[in-house]
Design an enzyme around this catalytic site. Structure first.
Site, PDB file in Angstrom:
ATOM      1  CG  HIS A  93      -0.548   0.078   2.514  1.00 35.47           C
ATOM      2  ND1 HIS A  93      -0.100  -0.951   3.481  1.00 35.47           N
ATOM      3  CD2 HIS A  93      -0.455   1.514   3.143  1.00 35.47           C
ATOM      4  CE1 HIS A  93      -0.070  -0.378   4.531  1.00 35.47           C
ATOM      5  NE2 HIS A  93       0.143   1.146   4.519  1.00 35.47           N
ATOM      6  CG  ASP A 229       0.345  -4.187   2.613  1.00 34.52           C
ATOM      7  OD1 ASP A 229       0.905  -3.408   1.832  1.00 34.52           O
ATOM      8  OD2 ASP A 229      -0.797  -3.546   3.365  1.00 34.52           O
ATOM      9  CB  SER A 669       2.566   1.957   6.195  1.00 35.34           C
ATOM     10  OG  SER A 669       1.481   1.702   6.948  1.00 35.34           O
TER      11      SER A 669
END
Ligand code: ARG
Length: 748
Positions: A93, A229, A669
């Site tokens: 992402h 991810d 992230s």
């Protein structure tokens, strides 16, 4: 303290009493002083110098801040260097926008994934940068003594700027480094961060979204999770090793340090630390500050974004090209929207406001207990509460006006680009002097040519029918929700003209504005005319919104004026109240680490969530009719044949994700999750639904970090994508298999 009896220790071990989750996003330079002993107890085997050192290579040299600016002061995500050739891992992402930019109907890398099979195939990403921290320094003592308490906010700001500008200049070594100074603890402390910024970052590999975003927005912010991810980039430098813009001759970065990757897997309670660039938290927010958010700030955001997503989704589901164009913007807003909803719910469910109130009562009692303290701190809570009340008036109008008006649609956003040109056209018309007029004309031509040059980029991710429907929806919300005195005249006229039919209103705008499609815009730019732009409905509406928002924004800026000073004092007071407690500053997009353990949790009575998920869970979730839960045939085949290579568990399973009790937030992230030996065991990519209020209050029993297991990452690269050459580049760490021990009977 009394020693625990053997029996009690045994009981604790058996019943597995949970250690509290580990709150704190700590500054690397204090690791030795504040955290090291505790970290060692939990299983860290590195020395403080191996973690953070200015002069020798250390773990921090492998941590990367990702941004879209050559001199960033904040980072949208974190990455980690994992090979001696500048290979970098981050989340899918985080790379999503880059992958989206390279995608089209012909090359749908979002859907199909992308794998460079050699260096020549790696794709440059204009504007994307990778920052590596060289060192950080405490500037508090150079700044605070030079700021008198009576300075106004603006004067204070310029005084800080003046003091730091010299220091920054020196530290930048003639522009070699990007130097950022930031305030901590609401202006009670200041630190400087010196970074090397690499400007050639290339896309190397990304799994298909059905792996990298498996579970989509449904599973987002939730556990149990089954998402791979991750995305892979490579940092390049000039041939001499210094940062450089993209050039063919550039070579892969030779990093000071890269993280080895462990494929031994994790067990419950294993030590885990996470390094990265958490963007922002408000852990010192007071109860009235939280109440303000709940009552005034989040509701309009949730309302307007929800509507926008609904309209986008209809169009994206109907047309693959629109889906590609809108994928990145959609993902960003959907993520934020669910976050706001989850945070509001978390604050309620977890009783966050009551907890804060109880703490504030404690603080007030402590203040009232001493006359000097009363004099210094006596007004803090009243001031903060009054400021928050003051701030509640008008904020909803402003949020709606900005989300639904000025940034509601692409057409209005695009119209803003024409303000300069319109100004020049006006000056041209009014100019009497022939020479000056000719010069203006030249200027106009140049500006129009520049806009022509960026035309295809401006319209690349735009779909007229979609934007038109968004316009109808956003304009209707604006009309209904924003106070009448903040309506541009044109909005009210149009509403009347179309008798409240916003679909017809939108149809009129998109049929009559040259800003609604690239052909008409091109035509205009080839022959710019004041007459045309001055009656363009989208341009006029943009101007109306602009004037109103500027004025209302300036007026609102005066509200809650004393809030910052009161909050600064509040932090001074709570630190004075608990002198022995180690306080950590709120996240502010500077490098931090958090440490804790691999850990499960219990979200509600009688429910316990395991700390790992497996590939079998992907198969369980599969839904061929729902693109969020689509499973690639190749992945199924690998699952069915259990072809996991060295990445599976001993009992033949493939772990996908796991949980830790680390303290992270947005910006983390892509952050590396690192074991006690300094090896990568996974990539942090999310938090859990039950603790969504964690940015304003850490909830030890509930808060978890969701991590994609390093073994799953390597499995996808190697077995699924057939890009084993990338795995070969890594430094893989694996315990030697131990011979099985057979107990021999001892005969005496
Ligand atoms: N919630 C994650 C974060 O804010 C982003 C996860 C992206 N995945 C998704 N399905 N949208 O970092």
């Amino acid at each position: 303290m009394k020693k625990l009896s053997f029996l009690i220790i045994a009981l604790i071990l058996v019943s597995g009493i949970k250690v509290k989750a580990d709150e704190g996003m700590w500054l690397p330079m204090y690791v030795k002083r504040l955290n090291f002993i505790d970290m060692q107890k939990k299983g860290l085997q590195l020395t403080p110098e191996e973690i953070y050192s200015v002069n020798n290579s250390s773990l921090k040299d492998a941590i990367v801040g990702l941004a879209n600016s050559p001199k960033p002061s904040g980072y949208f995500c974190t990455g980690e260097i994992v090979s001696a050739e500048g290979l970098m891992f981050t989340n899918h992402h985080c790379g999503f926008d880059a992958v989206q930019k390279h995608s089209s109907l012909e090359h749908d890398y979002l859907a199909d994934g992308f794998w460079a099979m050699n260096r020549a195939e790696e794709l440059p990403n204009e504007g994307m940068t990778a920052s590596v921290l060289i060192y950080m320094e405490d500037l508090t003592d150079s700044i605070i003594p030079n700021l008198s308490d009576t300075l106004s906010k603006a004067d204070r700001k310029s005084a800080i700027k003046e003091i730091t500008s010299r220091i920054k200049k020196r530290a930048s070594e003639d522009g070699k480094y990007n130097v950022i100074v930031k305030s901590f603890f609401e202006g009670n402390e200041f630190y400087m961060f010196v970074y090397e910024v690499y400007k050639d970052v290339r896309l190397v590999g990304a799994p298909p979204s059905s792996i990298g975003k498996f579970g989509g927005d449904t599973d987002n912010w939730m556990w149990p999770r089954h998402t791979g991810d991750f995305t892979i980039f490579r940092i390049y430098t000039a041939p001499d090793g210094t940062p450089a813009e993209y050039a063919e001759e550039n070579i892969p970065l030779k990093p000071k340090h890269h993280l080895p990757v462990s494929i031994d897997g994790v067990k419950e309670n294993d030590f885990a630390m996470i390094w990265g660039f958490p963007g922002g938290t408000e852990r010192y927010l007071t109860s009235s500050g939280i109440q303000w958010k709940m009552d005034y700030y989040y509701p309009p955001l949730i309302d307007a974004f929800g509507k926008k997503l609904e309209v986008w989704k209809t169009h994206m589901d109907a047309d693959q090209e629109v889906k590609i164009k809108y994928a990145s913007k959609y993902a960003g807003i959907a993520n934020g929207w669910k976050y706001f909803i989850g945070q509001s719910k978390g604050v309620k469910d977890l009783g966050v406001i009551a907890e804060k109130k109880a703490f504030e009562d404690e603080l007030e009692a402590w203040i009232n207990d001493d006359e000097i303290r009363m004099e210094k701190y006596g007004a803090i809570m009243t001031d903060i509460n009054a400021a928050n009340l003051d701030k509640s008036d008008g904020i909803e109008d402003l949020i709606y006006a900005s989300i639904c008006g000025i940034s509601g649609t692409d057409i209005i956003g695009y119209a803003q680009k024409y303000s300069g040109l319109q100004g020049m056209l006006k000056q041209y018309k009014e100019e009497k002097d022939k020479k000056k007029k000719a010069k203006k004309e030249e200027q106009i031509r140049k500006a129009a040519d520049n806009m022509l040059a960026s035309l295809s980029e401006d319209f690349k991710n735009y779909d007229k029918a979609t934007d038109q429907d968004v316009f109808a929806a956003m304009t209707e919300i604006y009309f209904n929700e924003v106070s009448a005195d903040l309506h541009p005249e044109l909005l009210d006229q149009m509403e009347k003209k179309f008798k409240g039919d916003f679909t017809a209103f939108a149809d009129y705008v998109y049929s009559n504005s040259f800003l609604s499609d690239s052909v008409a815009a091109k035509e205009f730019l080839n022959d710019p005319s004041l007459k045309v732009i001055d009656k363009d409905p989208a341009f006029l509406l943009m101007q109306g919104y602009m004037q109103i928002i500027m004025a209302a924004g300036a007026e609102y800026g005066e509200k809650g004026k004393g809030l910052h000073d009161a909050e600064k004092l509040y932090i001074t007071a709570i630190r004075e109240m608990e002198p022995d407690k180690a306080f950590y500053p709120d996240a502010n997009s500077t490098m931090r680490f958090t440490y804790g353990q691999v850990m499960d949790y219990s979200p509600k009575d009688a429910v316990n969530y395991n700390y790992v998920t497996h590939l079998s869970g992907v198969m369980d979730k599969e839904d061929p009719d729902n693109s969020e839960f689509f499973v690639e045939p190749k992945l199924k085949e690998l699952y069915e044949t259990k072809d996991y290579g060295p990445y599976g568990t001993k009992d033949g399973k493939m772990v996908v994700c796991f949980l830790t009790n680390n303290d992270i937030t947005g910006g983390n992230s892509g952050s590396p999750v690192i074991n006690g030996k300094g090896e990568l065991i996974g990539l942090a990519f999310d938090g859990n639904w039950e603790a969504m209020s964690s940015d304003i209050a850490f909830v030890p029993d509930m808060q978890r970090t969701i991590v994609v297991d390093a073994r799953y990452v390597l499995f996808i690269i190697d077995k699924f994508a057939g890009a084993g050459h990338l795995v070969d580049e890594l430094t893989i760490s694996q315990k030697m298999p131990q011979p099985e021990r057979t107990e021999m009977e001892v005969v005496e």
